[in-house]
Write an enzyme that holds these catalytic residues in place. Structure first.
Site, PDB file in Angstrom:
ATOM      1  N   ASN A  72       0.441  -1.167  -0.177  1.00  0.00           N
ATOM      2  CA  ASN A  72      -0.030  -0.046   0.112  1.00  0.00           C
ATOM      3  C   ASN A  72       0.892   1.375  -0.074  1.00  0.00           C
ATOM      4  OD1 ASN A  72      -1.608  -2.085   2.036  1.00  0.00           O
ATOM      5  ND2 ASN A  72      -2.530  -1.474   0.200  1.00  0.00           N
ATOM      6  N   VAL A  92       0.918   6.903  -0.538  1.00  0.00           N
ATOM      7  CA  VAL A  92       0.336   5.749   0.387  1.00  0.00           C
ATOM      8  C   VAL A  92      -1.147   5.858  -0.303  1.00  0.00           C
ATOM      9  CG1 VAL A  92      -0.591   5.818   2.681  1.00  0.00           C
ATOM     10  CG2 VAL A  92       1.603   7.014   2.223  1.00  0.00           C
ATOM     11  N   CYS A  93      -1.347   4.460  -0.090  1.00  0.00           N
ATOM     12  CA  CYS A  93      -2.793   4.117  -0.508  1.00  0.00           C
ATOM     13  C   CYS A  93      -3.725   3.661   0.699  1.00  0.00           C
ATOM     14  CB  CYS A  93      -2.636   2.739  -1.426  1.00  0.00           C
ATOM     15  SG  CYS A  93      -4.320   2.451  -2.044  1.00  0.00           S
ATOM     16  N   LEU A  94      -4.093   4.965   1.253  1.00  0.00           N
ATOM     17  CA  LEU A  94      -5.172   4.734   2.231  1.00  0.00           C
ATOM     18  C   LEU A  94      -6.702   5.353   1.877  1.00  0.00           C
ATOM     19  CD1 LEU A  94      -5.224   3.606   5.370  1.00  0.00           C
ATOM     20  CD2 LEU A  94      -4.593   6.066   6.025  1.00  0.00           C
TER      21      LEU A  94
END
Length: 183
Positions: A104, A111-113
């Site tokens: 992620n 950042v993949c959030l």
């Protein structure tokens, strides 16, 4: 019109300094909200905050995450936060300064959030983002990756994924990418 406003503000500032009063910079609504969020932070023991530009620059700070469980146990990961004046109507921009092998987080630090993108709502705050970052280290998500190779290894061969994480954190190569030591 803007020049008139600037001139007017400058004259007010000069008048205030002549009267012995220091000019106080007016804070944006985003700065006020961020000040409240930071004062109410409830950081996990594995997380800390620092202000590299000094406490006067609340809009730019770092969160240091030291996971105490999971694949990333023992690592130290630094995230930069840039908060715009339109916060909380716009999420903070968060990047990982530490190069990490993670499904992620890509190799450039993006950042993949979901709460930093489509699921952001003004009722969310910095504390929510910090807990989301901690969760990424406890439970990496292979279903919504930025690093597709790491996600595939996590999904297909968790033991190899764990070995790759350990190698990357110790300072080494994974898939022709060098990772500086972060453990």
């Amino acid at each position: 019109m803007l020049n008139l406003i600037k001139i007017k503000d400058k004259k007010k500032e000069q008048a205030a300094s002549a009267a012995g009063k220091a000019h106080v910079k007016k804070q944006s609504a985003g700065e006020l909200r961020l000040h409240k969020d930071i004062s109410e932070l409830n950081l996990p023991n594995s997380t800390s905050i620092s202000f590299p530009n000094g406490k006067d620059d609340l809009m730019n700070f770092e969160i240091i995450v030291r996971p105490d469980e999971g694949f990333y146990l023992g690592g130290t990961f630094v995230f930069t936060f840039q908060v715009s004046p339109s916060y909380p109507h716009e999420p903070p921009k968060v990047r990982c300064k530490t190069k990490v092998y993670h499904p992620n987080i890509d190799l450039e630090g993006n950042v993949c959030l979901n709460i930093l993108r489509e699921d952001w709502k003004p009722v969310l705050n910095i504390n929510t983002v910090v807990y989301g970052l901690n969760l990424l280290f406890m439970q990496p998500n292979d279903e919504d990756p930025l690093n597709h190779e790491a996600a595939a290894v996590l999904r297909d061969n968790p033991k190899l994924f764990e070995a790759n994480v350990k190698r990357a954190m110790a300072g080494g190569y994974v898939d022709q990418h060098y990772f500086p030591r972060c453990a």
